[in-house]
Motif scaffolding. Structure first.
Motif, PDB file in Angstrom:
ATOM      1  N   ASN A 210     -11.280  -7.183  -7.503  1.00  9.26           N
ATOM      2  CA  ASN A 210     -10.480  -8.413  -7.453  1.00  9.26           C
ATOM      3  C   ASN A 210      -9.820  -8.731  -8.798  1.00  9.26           C
ATOM      4  O   ASN A 210      -9.734  -9.891  -9.213  1.00  9.26           O
TER       5      ASN A 210
ATOM      6  N   ALA B 287      -8.936  -8.637  -0.727  1.00 13.20           N
ATOM      7  CA  ALA B 287      -8.793  -7.667   0.362  1.00 13.20           C
ATOM      8  C   ALA B 287      -9.598  -8.093   1.583  1.00 13.20           C
ATOM      9  O   ALA B 287      -9.164  -7.910   2.729  1.00 13.20           O
TER      10      ALA B 287
ATOM     11  N   CYS C  44      -1.911  -2.228  -1.101  1.00  7.93           N
ATOM     12  CA  CYS C  44      -2.491  -3.525  -0.713  1.00  7.93           C
ATOM     13  C   CYS C  44      -2.602  -3.639   0.808  1.00  7.93           C
ATOM     14  O   CYS C  44      -3.638  -4.070   1.348  1.00  7.93           O
TER      15      CYS C  44
ATOM     16  N   ALA D 169      -4.749  -8.900  -0.476  1.00 13.73           N
ATOM     17  CA  ALA D 169      -4.797  -8.120  -1.719  1.00 13.73           C
ATOM     18  C   ALA D 169      -3.509  -8.238  -2.515  1.00 13.73           C
ATOM     19  O   ALA D 169      -3.523  -8.180  -3.756  1.00 13.73           O
TER      20      ALA D 169
ATOM     21  N   MET E 180      -5.363  -1.361   2.068  1.00 14.74           N
ATOM     22  CA  MET E 180      -6.689  -1.885   1.708  1.00 14.74           C
ATOM     23  C   MET E 180      -7.046  -3.093   2.589  1.00 14.74           C
ATOM     24  O   MET E 180      -8.190  -3.226   3.035  1.00 14.74           O
ATOM     25  N   ASN E 181      -6.078  -3.965   2.840  1.00 22.81           N
ATOM     26  CA  ASN E 181      -6.321  -5.094   3.748  1.00 22.81           C
ATOM     27  C   ASN E 181      -6.764  -4.594   5.112  1.00 22.81           C
ATOM     28  O   ASN E 181      -7.721  -5.108   5.711  1.00 22.81           O
TER      29      ASN E 181
ATOM     30  N   ILE F 167      -8.311  -3.688  -6.927  1.00 20.89           N
ATOM     31  CA  ILE F 167      -8.482  -4.478  -5.704  1.00 20.89           C
ATOM     32  C   ILE F 167      -9.967  -4.626  -5.384  1.00 20.89           C
ATOM     33  O   ILE F 167     -10.431  -5.707  -5.010  1.00 20.89           O
TER      34      ILE F 167
END
Length: 362
Positions: free
Chosen positions: A218, A297, A274, A302, A277-278, A215
């Protein structure tokens, strides 16, 4: 007054081994700890940086298959406890290159058992003395039990072994050797079978750190098959706590399951990471500056990186640990839930990019 112990921790620079060393030295500060590690791809001496200067710690680079080296360490440091983590452990690698798994996991364990028997039992016997006080603790995996269907009961210590990969087969063989050395020669052993570990210092090829670091770059987040493979997840410090209880309270010759009581499907884990992390990037603008490549993110998407890939050969569908015996006998209970452990893990990786970046770039 309790006698201070002297531990030889094999594979102590690896993920679980290093976390165990850090935990043990914090909670048993007067015990001697000697780490033996060959520093293969998954071993990283930097994992132990915080204890390198401790007078009760010593690091030795070496191979567990070197029986004479192990014998000399047991004698030189008057080791009374071996905690055996050293193992090749990545299933994908075992499929493409099983030789290393046979050598390390089977031959290496046999080498340790030979050395332990000689120093702790044979040499004292030759001198007309009783065996030395000792313990050989073997760290194994739930994968030796095979695979479960969705509604099957979780693995207990009495579940028949049914390994399905070269990795799990090699671990099963090492478990049997440890058992045999107890029943045949009287070596005082214990074995623990754990569920999937996660947490700080986890090598980036494994699922959770792979998702986190991908993540941040990317990159696609690979999910095998339909992503519905289910695993029981255990925060690594909870595992260390469980082993400590086995060493201090466990019965000789017994196996103990150490589980996290956290069954999750792989795809649900990926989606949870995800989501976390967002949230992290949304609430901390400094992360956007530190990780400018994490564009998905940064924009709160993500999950768009999730990519389904062909399932791997012999992929077990479900593992689940029944830790009732460990809970009842040793009063063991994990302190972390999966969500609290994941939050700690993500925070650690975000703050310790200097540790993992060189590993990702290998």
């Amino acid at each position: 007054m309790t006698k201070n112990k002297a531990l030889l921790v094999t594979g102590g620079a690896g993920f679980i081994g290093a976390n165990f060393v850090l935990y043990w030295m914090q909670n048993n500060p007067n015990d001697k700890v000697v780490v033996l590690d060959a520093l293969t791809y998954a071993g990283n001496r930097a994992n132990l940086a915080s204890v390198e200067s401790n007078e009760f710690f010593e690091f030795v680079k070496g191979d567990i298959c070197d029986t004479s080296l192990v014998e000399s360490l047991l004698q030189e440091h008057q080791i009374d406890t071996i905690v055996h983590f050293a193992a090749e452990s990545h299933v994908d690698r075992s499929i493409t290159g099983p030789d290393a798994f046979i050598e390390t996991n089977i031959i290496g364990t046999y080498s340790l058992l030979k050395a332990a028997k000689k120093v702790w039992i044979d040499l004292p016997k030759e001198a007309g003395e009783a065996p030395l006080e000792h313990r050989f603790h073997h760290v194994s995996t739930d994968e030796v039990y095979g695979s479960l269907d969705a509604n099957d009961p979780a693995f207990t210590e009495d579940t028949p072994y049914a390994p399905n990969s070269p990795y799990s087969a090699s671990k099963a063989a090492s478990d049997h050797l440890v058992r045999a050395y107890h029943h045949t020669y009287g070596l005082e052993v214990t074995t623990s079978n754990c569920s999937n570990n996660y947490g700080p210092y986890h090598f980036p090829e494994k699922l959770i750190p792979l998702i986190i670091t991908n993540i941040l770059h990317n990159k696609p987040l690979p999910v095998y098959g339909d992503g519905q493979q289910i695993r029981d997840w255990l925060y690594v410090e909870d595992h260390a706590r469980g082993i400590e209880l086995v060493l201090k309270k466990g019965r000789i010759g017994e196996n103990y399951n150490i589980g996290g009581h956290n069954e999750w499907a792989n795809i649900d884990i990926v989606e949870l990471v995800c989501e976390k992390m967002n949230q992290a990037f949304a609430t901390n603008t400094e992360l956007q500056e530190k990780y400018p490549d994490a564009t998905s993110a940064i924009t709160g998407q993500a999950e768009d990186l999730i990519t389904y890939v062909t399932d791997r050969a012999g992929h077990d569908r479900r593992y689940a640990i029944d830790a009732t015996k460990t809970n009842n006998e040793l009063y063991y209970k994990p302190e972390e839930t999966f969500k609290s452990g994941i939050a700690k893990t993500i925070d650690w990786y975000l703050k310790n990019d200097s540790w993992w970046k060189t590993l990702v770039e290998r």
